[in-house]
Design an enzyme around this catalytic site. Structure first.
Site, PDB file in Angstrom:
ATOM      1  N   LYS A   1      -6.345   5.279 -19.885  1.00  0.00           N
ATOM      2  CA  LYS A   1      -6.662   5.699 -21.242  1.00  0.00           C
ATOM      3  C   LYS A   1      -5.449   5.474 -22.147  1.00  0.00           C
ATOM      4  O   LYS A   1      -5.041   4.368 -22.322  1.00  0.00           O
ATOM      5  CB  LYS A   1      -7.136   7.160 -21.224  1.00  0.00           C
ATOM      6  CG  LYS A   1      -8.178   7.453 -20.115  1.00  0.00           C
ATOM      7  CD  LYS A   1      -9.501   6.779 -20.327  1.00  0.00           C
ATOM      8  CE  LYS A   1     -10.422   6.852 -19.114  1.00  0.00           C
ATOM      9  NZ  LYS A   1     -10.689   8.166 -18.602  1.00  0.00           N
TER      10      LYS A   1
ATOM     11  N   TYR B   1     -14.362  16.189 -17.031  1.00  0.00           N
ATOM     12  CA  TYR B   1     -14.690  14.771 -17.006  1.00  0.00           C
ATOM     13  C   TYR B   1     -15.778  14.533 -15.945  1.00  0.00           C
ATOM     14  O   TYR B   1     -15.656  15.006 -14.808  1.00  0.00           O
ATOM     15  CB  TYR B   1     -13.424  13.970 -16.678  1.00  0.00           C
ATOM     16  CG  TYR B   1     -13.693  12.524 -16.446  1.00  0.00           C
ATOM     17  CD1 TYR B   1     -14.141  11.711 -17.483  1.00  0.00           C
ATOM     18  CD2 TYR B   1     -13.532  11.949 -15.196  1.00  0.00           C
ATOM     19  CE1 TYR B   1     -14.418  10.376 -17.274  1.00  0.00           C
ATOM     20  CE2 TYR B   1     -13.799  10.613 -14.978  1.00  0.00           C
ATOM     21  CZ  TYR B   1     -14.246   9.836 -16.024  1.00  0.00           C
ATOM     22  OH  TYR B   1     -14.522   8.513 -15.807  1.00  0.00           O
TER      23      TYR B   1
ATOM     24  N   ARG C   1       0.842  -1.207   0.000  1.00  0.00           N
ATOM     25  CA  ARG C   1       0.000   0.000   0.000  1.00  0.00           C
ATOM     26  C   ARG C   1       0.873   1.252   0.000  1.00  0.00           C
ATOM     27  O   ARG C   1       0.504   2.299  -0.517  1.00  0.00           O
ATOM     28  CB  ARG C   1      -0.974  -0.010   1.191  1.00  0.00           C
ATOM     29  CG  ARG C   1      -1.841   1.233   1.262  1.00  0.00           C
ATOM     30  CD  ARG C   1      -3.174   1.079   1.989  1.00  0.00           C
ATOM     31  NE  ARG C   1      -3.137   0.230   3.157  1.00  0.00           N
ATOM     32  CZ  ARG C   1      -2.503   0.501   4.292  1.00  0.00           C
ATOM     33  NH1 ARG C   1      -1.823   1.627   4.435  1.00  0.00           N
ATOM     34  NH2 ARG C   1      -2.543  -0.348   5.302  1.00  0.00           N
TER      35      ARG C   1
ATOM     36  N   ASP D   1      -5.263  18.167 -15.992  1.00  0.00           N
ATOM     37  CA  ASP D   1      -5.604  16.789 -16.350  1.00  0.00           C
ATOM     38  C   ASP D   1      -5.188  16.617 -17.811  1.00  0.00           C
ATOM     39  O   ASP D   1      -5.807  17.179 -18.712  1.00  0.00           O
ATOM     40  CB  ASP D   1      -7.103  16.567 -16.144  1.00  0.00           C
ATOM     41  CG  ASP D   1      -7.533  15.125 -16.443  1.00  0.00           C
ATOM     42  OD1 ASP D   1      -6.831  14.443 -17.213  1.00  0.00           O
ATOM     43  OD2 ASP D   1      -8.577  14.715 -15.915  1.00  0.00           O
TER      44      ASP D   1
HETATM   45  C1  LIG Z   1     -11.220   8.680 -17.423  1.00  0.00           C
HETATM   46  C2  LIG Z   1     -10.809  10.013 -17.030  1.00  0.00           C
HETATM   47  C3  LIG Z   1     -10.551  10.314 -15.681  1.00  0.00           C
HETATM   48  C4  LIG Z   1     -10.749   9.318 -14.575  1.00  0.00           C
HETATM   49  O1  LIG Z   1      -9.878   8.251 -14.667  1.00  0.00           O
HETATM   50  P1  LIG Z   1     -10.229   6.762 -14.156  1.00  0.00           P
HETATM   51  O2  LIG Z   1      -8.970   6.042 -14.431  1.00  0.00           O
HETATM   52  O3  LIG Z   1     -11.407   6.288 -14.937  1.00  0.00           O
HETATM   53  O4  LIG Z   1     -10.546   6.892 -12.707  1.00  0.00           O
HETATM   54  C5  LIG Z   1     -10.135  11.596 -15.378  1.00  0.00           C
HETATM   55  N1  LIG Z   1      -9.990  12.538 -16.339  1.00  0.00           N
HETATM   56  C6  LIG Z   1     -10.218  12.278 -17.630  1.00  0.00           C
HETATM   57  C7  LIG Z   1     -10.050  13.360 -18.641  1.00  0.00           C
HETATM   58  C8  LIG Z   1     -10.652  11.016 -18.021  1.00  0.00           C
HETATM   59  O5  LIG Z   1     -10.906  10.786 -19.315  1.00  0.00           O
END
Ligand SMILES: *Cc1c(COP(=O)(O)O)cnc(C)c1O
Length: 377
Positions: A195, A98, A46, A170
């Site tokens: 992603k 998001y 962890r 982000d």
């Molecule tokens: C998918 C996504 C997230 C969240 O990520 P997870 O891995 O699904 O928790 C945050 N920001 C953007 C732009 C995303 O496309």
């Protein structure tokens, strides 16, 4: 070293004991200690794991940052960041966000007394008015999800830093391959490694990258204290994905450009959102701060809602699914899928109509993708 080289070589030293080229997956929860408290740098997964360390090294390197901390998901990373704030603190976030980040802010952290303002982050005066003594963080997404709006990161960072406010970007959509927010003055970069970085739709993960050692240590502490760690197996897969990020991003973009070219003057298309288009409202900023435009396209078709829902369920290659950034093409209806957690009234305010369709263009042969889109239209 250049991007593709770093992505392949950083954090990938051969295993010292066996010579294994690829570091093994350290599926262990705990680590033997020579004497109480005497460890080889790890005591419990962890808190840390060799696979985490390797992947963090690679991520920091490709994002041109000093430090990375990885998490169980993108929202795990967002949770760690938000938990560095205190009750009464104020956050300004871009208003085309998001859906999951919006839900985290408004249904979780708002209950702990964190205040939010959601703004387009285009108008400087509006931003300056919204800043208060309590403002601690400006949360940018660029390009935004799903409208692919572009925020001028350098401009916002300058305004924020005059007031001692941190800026997080982000960077999930552009990836480190096409955009490096730390170089533009941002303090923290967030990735959903689920992603493009993972890239194969087989893991969920997240990361924060920064240059500030104290912040890195705080984020590590948050991960351990809240339990936001990923699984070593997922991290190993995400790291394997990262090694081909450069070639994948080139192909995602090439295919996206083909599709945009096909759709942009098509009689069935009402509006197309893609930052490479000169008709895009922030094309100039995009061209300035990004080296490419990635593989997401959003489109409003001249079709009724029912026709459009039929259409997006009929593709052979574009699977109807949430998420994005994998090698396979996906299509999404934000209003009922990824962004359903944002109230309709809020969605309409920012121009996210029920007719909007988002394509995550994969790396299949581009002409096959065009054929699929053509035949369904
Ligand atoms: C998918 C996504 C997230 C969240 O990520 P997870 O891995 O699904 O928790 C945050 N920001 C953007 C732009 C995303 O496309």
């Amino acid at each position: 070293m250049k991007f593709a080289t770093k992505a392949i070589h950083e954090g990938q030293e051969a295993d010292q004991q066996t010579g294994a080229m690829i570091p093994p997956i350290y599926m262990t929860s705990t680590y033997q200690q020579a004497a109480p408290g005497e460890t080889k740098g790890y005591d419990y997964t962890r808190a840390g794991n060799p696979n985490f360390t390797n992947f963090e090294k690679a991520l920091a390197s490709i994002e041109a940052g000093n430090f990375a901390t990885i998490f169980s998901s993108g929202l795990g990373a967002a949770t760690a960041m938000m938990s560095t704030l205190s009750s009464g603190d104020h956050v300004i976030a871009v208003n085309d966000l998001y859906g999951g980040s919006y839900r985290l802010f408004t249904t979780v952290f708002q209950n702990y007394g964190i205040q939010y303002d959601f703004l387009p982050l285009i108008d400087e005066t509006e931003l300056k008015h919204a800043i208060t003594e309590k403002t601690k963080l400006i949360w940018i997404e660029s390009p935004t999800n799903p409208l692919l709006k572009i925020v001028d990161i350098q401009k916002i960072a300058k305004i924020a830093h005059e007031k001692g406010i941190r800026v997080l970007v982000d960077n999930t959509f552009a990836t480190s391959y096409f955009q490096n927010p730390l170089k533009l003055g941002a303090d923290i970069v967030l990735h959903s490694t689920t992603k493009y970085i993972g890239g194969h739709s087989d893991i969920v993960g997240g990361a924060l990258i920064c240059n500030d050692r104290e912040l890195k240590e705080l984020l590590d502490l948050k991960r351990m204290s809240i339990g936001l760690n990923p699984s070593p197996f997922d991290v190993w897969l995400a790291h394997r994905g990262l090694k081909t990020l450069a070639v994948r991003m080139k192909q995602h973009q090439e295919n996206a450009l083909l599709i945009v070219d096909f759709l942009k003057d098509h009689p069935m298309v009402e509006k197309i959102y893609y930052p490479a288009l000169e008709t895009h409202e922030n094309h100039a900023v995009a061209a300035k701060q990004m080296s490419g435009f990635s593989g997401i396209i959003s489109v409003v078709f001249k079709k009724s809602l029912d026709e459009m829902k039929d259409m997006i369920s009929s593709y052979k290659l574009f699977s109807l699914a949430e998420s994005l950034g994998g090698i396979e093409s996906l299509v999404d209806h934000p209003a009922s899928m990824t962004h359903a957690s944002i109230p309709k009234s809020e969605r309409e305010k920012i121009g996210l109509s029920d007719g909007l369709v988002r394509f995550s263009v994969g790396i299949e042969d581009g002409n096959d993708l065009i054929d699929d889109i053509k035949s369904v239209l």
